[in-house]
Write an enzyme that holds these catalytic residues in place. Structure first.
Site, PDB file in Angstrom:
ATOM      1  N   ASP A   1      23.276  16.939  21.257  1.00  0.00           N
ATOM      2  CA  ASP A   1      22.495  16.002  20.452  1.00  0.00           C
ATOM      3  C   ASP A   1      22.634  14.553  20.908  1.00  0.00           C
ATOM      4  OD1 ASP A   1      21.405  17.866  18.651  1.00  0.00           O
ATOM      5  OD2 ASP A   1      23.328  18.000  17.633  1.00  0.00           O
TER       6      ASP A   1
ATOM      7  N   HIS B   1      32.629  19.236  19.109  1.00  0.00           N
ATOM      8  CA  HIS B   1      32.002  20.540  18.947  1.00  0.00           C
ATOM      9  C   HIS B   1      33.069  21.564  18.566  1.00  0.00           C
ATOM     10  CE1 HIS B   1      29.579  24.088  19.802  1.00  0.00           C
ATOM     11  NE2 HIS B   1      28.541  23.277  19.684  1.00  0.00           N
TER      12      HIS B   1
HETATM   13  N1  ACO Z   1      34.163  11.461  15.671  1.00  0.00           N
HETATM   14  C1  ACO Z   1      35.431  11.214  15.300  1.00  0.00           C
HETATM   15  N2  ACO Z   1      36.346  12.173  15.063  1.00  0.00           N
HETATM   16  C2  ACO Z   1      35.943  13.455  15.188  1.00  0.00           C
HETATM   17  C3  ACO Z   1      34.630  13.784  15.575  1.00  0.00           C
HETATM   18  C4  ACO Z   1      33.727  12.749  15.820  1.00  0.00           C
HETATM   19  N3  ACO Z   1      32.475  12.996  16.173  1.00  0.00           N
HETATM   20  N4  ACO Z   1      34.524  15.130  15.624  1.00  0.00           N
HETATM   21  C5  ACO Z   1      35.709  15.608  15.278  1.00  0.00           C
HETATM   22  N5  ACO Z   1      36.586  14.606  15.028  1.00  0.00           N
HETATM   23  C6  ACO Z   1      38.012  14.731  14.668  1.00  0.00           C
HETATM   24  C7  ACO Z   1      38.172  15.120  13.209  1.00  0.00           C
HETATM   25  O1  ACO Z   1      38.302  13.995  12.379  1.00  0.00           O
HETATM   26  C8  ACO Z   1      39.422  15.960  13.250  1.00  0.00           C
HETATM   27  O2  ACO Z   1      40.525  15.097  13.280  1.00  0.00           O
HETATM   28  P1  ACO Z   1      41.948  15.553  12.630  1.00  0.00           P
HETATM   29  O3  ACO Z   1      42.386  16.737  13.398  1.00  0.00           O
HETATM   30  O4  ACO Z   1      42.817  14.355  12.826  1.00  0.00           O
HETATM   31  O5  ACO Z   1      41.661  15.861  11.196  1.00  0.00           O
HETATM   32  C9  ACO Z   1      39.336  16.650  14.610  1.00  0.00           C
HETATM   33  O6  ACO Z   1      38.533  15.817  15.434  1.00  0.00           O
HETATM   34  C10 ACO Z   1      38.708  18.033  14.557  1.00  0.00           C
HETATM   35  O7  ACO Z   1      37.500  17.921  13.844  1.00  0.00           O
HETATM   36  P2  ACO Z   1      36.944  19.064  12.907  1.00  0.00           P
HETATM   37  O8  ACO Z   1      35.957  18.491  11.964  1.00  0.00           O
HETATM   38  O9  ACO Z   1      38.056  19.892  12.337  1.00  0.00           O
HETATM   39  O10 ACO Z   1      36.227  19.943  14.002  1.00  0.00           O
HETATM   40  P3  ACO Z   1      35.128  20.985  13.717  1.00  0.00           P
HETATM   41  O11 ACO Z   1      35.185  21.953  14.819  1.00  0.00           O
HETATM   42  O12 ACO Z   1      35.227  21.519  12.349  1.00  0.00           O
HETATM   43  O13 ACO Z   1      33.783  20.101  13.734  1.00  0.00           O
HETATM   44  C11 ACO Z   1      31.846  18.997  14.434  1.00  0.00           C
HETATM   45  C12 ACO Z   1      32.887  20.063  14.773  1.00  0.00           C
HETATM   46  C13 ACO Z   1      31.315  19.224  13.012  1.00  0.00           C
HETATM   47  C14 ACO Z   1      30.673  19.136  15.399  1.00  0.00           C
HETATM   48  C15 ACO Z   1      32.479  17.588  14.553  1.00  0.00           C
HETATM   49  O14 ACO Z   1      32.952  17.373  15.855  1.00  0.00           O
HETATM   50  C16 ACO Z   1      31.522  16.470  14.126  1.00  0.00           C
HETATM   51  O15 ACO Z   1      31.430  16.154  12.932  1.00  0.00           O
HETATM   52  N6  ACO Z   1      30.769  15.866  15.109  1.00  0.00           N
HETATM   53  C17 ACO Z   1      29.783  14.858  14.785  1.00  0.00           C
HETATM   54  C18 ACO Z   1      28.475  15.510  14.345  1.00  0.00           C
HETATM   55  C19 ACO Z   1      27.743  16.190  15.487  1.00  0.00           C
HETATM   56  O16 ACO Z   1      27.562  15.625  16.568  1.00  0.00           O
HETATM   57  N7  ACO Z   1      27.272  17.418  15.226  1.00  0.00           N
HETATM   58  C20 ACO Z   1      26.501  18.185  16.213  1.00  0.00           C
HETATM   59  C21 ACO Z   1      27.315  19.328  16.768  1.00  0.00           C
HETATM   60  S1  ACO Z   1      26.427  20.231  17.966  1.00  0.00           S
HETATM   61  C22 ACO Z   1      25.334  21.122  17.098  1.00  0.00           C
HETATM   62  O17 ACO Z   1      25.585  21.602  16.011  1.00  0.00           O
HETATM   63  C23 ACO Z   1      24.089  21.355  17.692  1.00  0.00           C
END
Ligand code: ACO
Length: 436
Positions: free
Chosen positions: A362, A305
């Site tokens: 979720d 998140h």
């Molecule tokens: N699985 C694996 N790696 C992940 C995940 C994940 N679910 N989420 C983040 N990471 C990693 C990224 O690859 C990144 O790694 P890096 O630093 O080595 O490049 C790091 O963690 C940070 O991730 P970002 O994408 O920069 O974080 P951001 O805050 O932009 O994204 C997000 C948040 C989009 C929710 C992300 O965690 C994700 O894609 N999760 C999966 C989708 C999801 O569950 N979405 C629902 C969110 S809740 C909602 O909106 C209601």
């Protein structure tokens, strides 16, 4: 004394005031930055940018705190109803008994959808995703119902009631039509949540029996989704709304943003992922490894998140709710076991620990929705109905905010400098280097 941040640039010192919120959060007020220094900020994804001041929702991602208008999410989930929470978000205070009664009557009064709109519904392809149908139909509402003109209290209340009530009716209608079934109309004698369940599941051959526990659970589900400060879809509502577009178009933009799998669409993506794990033998380890692989775009859906760096407080409530409903109906959903196993392994894994990735709202919501009979392609629609009061409250706040301006971010241009137009006859003969 006003605290300031000093910025030294090209031998000159510039001062920018620090402003703070009621919970001690602080921000640098950089509104004068470009004018004074010629600089802009570079912040992809706006992760460090506050775009507004808001009194609606407080979120502490380090401690896992979520409050609507000051009330903890745990208390609202236990004691409130979705309609009461919607009132709270929109109006700022919990309603009196009379205010709640009047609000509920208004919701009932506006629950029908214009009959001409049914033709639109009926002409979408059967395979159309209900989120696409919903966003189109919400935009279309403007052509059937009046736009907000003066923005007086009564006019806003009626428009909000219209949206809250009709979006729910349209969601159920989209589902019925997608199945080729007769549409069930809303009933005056039912509460908001019971009405939705009845419109979804009642049929001429099998009347739907309304179960109080399911109604209560749906109230909780929607309370948990009702607002989440400046998330992607809410930001979309504020951004589109800042162009002073009609409210239906602004809300439709929110629905479209929510559809994405990184946002609300994650609830459908989680179930698809859990099923894939189950069908491949039930071991989540290969999926965890895949999510950790930098060369693979796969992510664990329902994990991570932007704000929460600990457990999402909504996830804890969602997980309990899931167990409660599954126990009540004696449902043995194998995907719940897969989810629990996956959670257990991922939260102990150094990759997820270092990046502070925990299950979000979720992660368990799809299992709950399946248990109450909601089809998978309706999961994100369920989220949208829940988030609607938040979008409305945030839209209203932005319209009333004297500092609200047209959203128009800047950019750092990194393309080519000025160059001469090349006639088409010459283009094919040039090499890429020559043309650059
Ligand atoms: N699985 C694996 N790696 C992940 C995940 C994940 N679910 N989420 C983040 N990471 C990693 C990224 O690859 C990144 O790694 P890096 O630093 O080595 O490049 C790091 O963690 C940070 O991730 P970002 O994408 O920069 O974080 P951001 O805050 O932009 O994204 C997000 C948040 C989009 C929710 C992300 O965690 C994700 O894609 N999760 C999966 C989708 C999801 O569950 N979405 C629902 C969110 S809740 C909602 O909106 C209601």
């Amino acid at each position: 004394m006003v605290e300031v941040v000093k910025l030294e640039f090209k031998g000159k010192i510039y001062e920018f005031p620090i402003i703070s919120g009621t919970e001690g959060d602080m921000a640098i007020d950089i509104r004068g930055l470009r004018k004074k220094t010629g600089l802009i900020t570079y912040d992809p994804g706006l992760a460090n940018t506050g775009v507004c001041k808001s009194k609606i929702t407080y979120l502490d991602g380090e401690k896992g705190i979520l409050r609507y208008r000051g009330y903890p999410i745990e208390e609202l989930a236990e004691k409130s109803t979705f309609v009461e929470t919607a009132y709270l978000l929109i109006n700022g205070e919990l309603p009196t008994e009379e205010e709640l009664k009047n609000f509920s009557i208004k919701l009932n009064d506006h629950s029908l959808v214009h009959e001409d709109m049914r033709e639109f519904f009926e002409n979408f392809p059967r395979r159309a995703h209900p989120m696409g149908i919903l966003s189109s139909m919400v935009t279309a509402l403007r052509e059937f119902y009046p736009e907000l003109k003066e923005g007086g209290k009564e006019e806003i209340n009626t428009t909000f009631a219209r949206l809250l009530s009709k979006v729910r009716t349209m969601a159920a209608m989209a589902y019925k039509i997608s199945r080729g079934h007769k549409v069930v109309y809303p009933r005056h004698d039912l509460s908001y949540c019971a009405n939705f369940l009845n419109m979804m599941f009642d049929s001429p051959v099998k009347p739907y029996i309304i179960d109080d526990d399911v109604v209560r659970a749906l109230n909780v589900f929607w309370i948990l989704h009702a607002d989440h400060e400046q998330n992607c879809s809410t930001a979309a509502v504020r951004l589109v709304g800042s162009a002073k577009v009609n409210i239906y178009a602004a809300i439709s933009a929110g629905i479209s943003a929510l559809w994405g799998p990184l946002h609300g669409g994650a609830n459908q993506a989680v179930i698809e992922m859990l099923r894939e794990i189950y069908e491949s033998g039930g071991d989540p380890k290969p999926f965890i490894e895949k999510a950790k692989d930098k060369n693979n775009p796969f992510r664990l859906m329902g994990f991570g998140h932007r704000i929460y760096k600990t457990y999402d407080p909504r996830e804890k409530i969602m997980k309990k709710l899931c167990h409660k409903i599954l126990d009540k109906f004696k449902i043995d959903d194998p995907l719940l076991d897969v989810a629990k196993k996956l959670e257990e392994l991922a939260v102990k894994d150094p990759y997820f620990q270092e990046k502070r990735l925990y299950p979000n709202v979720d992660f368990y919501s799809g299992i709950f929705l399946r248990a109450i009979g909601i089809p998978e392609n309706m999961f994100t629609v369920m989220f949208a109905i829940g988030r609607l009061p938040g979008w409305l409250a945030q839209w209203k706040e932005s319209m009333e905010d004297p500092h609200n301006r047209l959203y128009r971010p800047r950019q750092l241009y990194i393309g080519p400098s000025e160059r001469k137009y090349i006639s088409i006859e010459k283009r094919g003969k040039l090499t890429t280097t020559e043309s650059a």
